[in-house]
Scaffold this motif. Sequence first.
Motif: not given
Length: 226
Positions: A121-122, A127-128, A145-147, A153-154
């Motif tokens: 849940n990165f 967010d911080g 996949i994470f990239a 997200y960005f």
Amino acid sequence: IEKKCIEHLTDRKVDGILLCSVNNSKDYDKYLKSLNIPIVTVINKTSESFHYISIDDRIAMKQATRHVIDKGYKRIIYLSPALSYRDKMNIYAVNQRFIGFTDAIKESTSDIETIIIDNKNFTDLFDGIKFTGSKKTAVICTSDIFAIEVLSYFKRRGIKVPGDAGIMGFDNIDVLKYIEPALTTVSYPMDDIGIKAVELLLRLVEGANVHEVPVLEHRIIDRMSL
């Protein structure tokens, strides 16, 4: 579960086993030896008792991290959710990549701030973190996949890549051809890993004495995300 699968194979008198194991204890090593069946391991190494086919993940991630540092990034977020399983299962390849990352940071002549994230849940943690108007930041991901998730997200947060932050992947999966901006990543010959593993296993089944196993090559694919 893994042992049940292996027993399912041995009960049917298979001649050899290709194994990507989630186990690597001494008891498990002893168990595999007791089978008296040729075994070749891939991706996750179990022990020195069995031949292993893969790339040098440690060197690959070390070079990837150096590549990021050479681009001028002063803060690196290392994203590897699988590290959270290090005390529960065999994550040999993931561990080797993390060691390679720390090697590169230690050897760097630059002052690099690092943030290690081993939580799936990165995005909650992201967010911080301030990305715009802060240290030049890159996210190194231990899989493409994470990239891709980081890139998504960005985009939702309006963080420009690579203007505000950079992204480094690992695997060079086929879907990257559809991703914008194109992701910098580490490429390695997954097909060749399978081919070499099968060839080696067949040699062992035939009774050949194999002393050395080649380490497959990797390369950095430099694209637009850094």
